[in-house]
Design a protein around this motif. Structure first.
Motif, short mmCIF file in Angstrom:
data_model
loop_
_atom_site.label_atom_id
_atom_site.label_comp_id
_atom_site.label_asym_id
_atom_site.label_seq_id
_atom_site.Cartn_x
_atom_site.Cartn_y
_atom_site.Cartn_z
N LYS A 1 -4.24 3.86 -11.61
CA LYS A 1 -4.87 3.15 -10.50
C LYS A 1 -5.15 1.73 -10.96
CE LYS A 1 -6.91 3.24 -6.44
NZ LYS A 1 -6.18 3.16 -5.24
N ASN A 2 -4.55 0.74 -10.27
CA ASN A 2 -4.71 -0.67 -10.62
C ASN A 2 -5.06 -1.43 -9.35
OD1 ASN A 2 -4.53 -3.24 -11.57
ND2 ASN A 2 -2.41 -3.12 -12.22
N ASN A 3 -6.30 -1.85 -9.23
CA ASN A 3 -6.79 -2.51 -8.02
C ASN A 3 -6.54 -1.61 -6.81
OD1 ASN A 3 -7.53 -4.70 -9.61
ND2 ASN A 3 -5.53 -5.65 -9.36
N GLU A 4 -5.80 -2.08 -5.83
CA GLU A 4 -5.49 -1.25 -4.66
C GLU A 4 -4.19 -0.48 -4.84
OE1 GLU A 4 -5.87 -4.87 -3.83
OE2 GLU A 4 -7.99 -4.39 -4.04
N ASP A 5 -3.42 -0.84 -5.84
CA ASP A 5 -2.11 -0.21 -6.05
C ASP A 5 -2.24 1.06 -6.86
OD1 ASP A 5 -0.72 -2.21 -4.69
OD2 ASP A 5 -0.62 -3.45 -6.50
N GLU A 6 -1.30 1.96 -6.63
CA GLU A 6 -1.25 3.22 -7.36
C GLU A 6 0.15 3.36 -7.96
OE1 GLU A 6 -3.38 7.32 -6.41
OE2 GLU A 6 -1.76 6.88 -5.03
N PHE A 7 0.20 3.57 -9.27
CA PHE A 7 1.46 3.70 -9.97
C PHE A 7 1.51 5.08 -10.61
CE2 PHE A 7 0.33 -0.75 -9.96
CZ PHE A 7 1.49 -1.35 -9.50
N PHE A 8 2.72 5.54 -10.88
CA PHE A 8 2.91 6.83 -11.51
C PHE A 8 3.96 6.71 -12.60
CE2 PHE A 8 1.35 7.79 -7.30
CZ PHE A 8 0.40 8.75 -7.54
N VAL A 9 3.77 7.46 -13.67
CA VAL A 9 4.79 7.60 -14.70
C VAL A 9 5.31 9.02 -14.59
CG1 VAL A 9 5.27 7.60 -17.16
CG2 VAL A 9 3.69 5.92 -16.22
#
Length: 154
Positions: A86-94
């Motif tokens: 979770k980075n600010n409003e963005d959501e990333f996945f590995v």
């Protein structure tokens, strides 16, 4: 006597629970390290996975041609092959692909897809090991040669 049997049963159950808890993310731990995708024009994407706790991993991501999503963040294990960042409003996945021994860095989706142009990253040691790459190229050439000869025989 019945009390002793219950205690032994509880100990056995606790032993199983603790054993599974200790090795729950062993597959993810094997995927820790540096992952790279190198493009022909001296551009690259790199991702580093490092274990912090049993359910948290440090994720460092950088892209040489687009520094928009460069980050160093803590990721939380969501499933056996998915780490959420979770980075600010963005959501990333590995996404960890154990079968192909590769990882994918995904933005706002949880499974690699050609629609999003997700890039497969390979281990840095695999990409930059010239001897290994030469050996793989020879194996590929042999397989190609055999398949061509086989198709010509038919």
């Amino acid at each position: 006597m019945e009390n002793r049997g219950a205690k032994i049963l509880i100990l056995i159950v606790l032993n199983f629970i603790l054993t599974f808890a200790c090795y729950a993310h062993e597959k993810i731990d094997n995927m820790c390290g540096i992952w790279v995708h190198e493009y022909g024009d001296n551009s690259y994407v790199s991702l580093t996975i490092e274990k912090i706790t049993s359910s948290e991993y440090l994720i460092a991501y950088t892209c040489s041609y687009d520094h928009v999503h460069d980050m160093l963040e803590k990721g939380i294990v969501v499933s056996k092959n998915l780490i959420r960042i979770k980075n600010n409003e963005d959501e990333f996945f590995v996404y960890l692909d154990y079968d192909r021994d590769s990882v994918y860095f995904l933005w706002n989706h949880t499974f690699p897809d050609s629609v999003f142009y997700d890039t497969e990253l390979k281990r840095g040691t695999e990409i930059f090991n010239d001897e290994l790459n030469h050996k793989k190229q020879k194996e590929f050439d042999e397989k190609l040669k055999k398949s061509v000869l086989y198709s010509l025989k038919q």
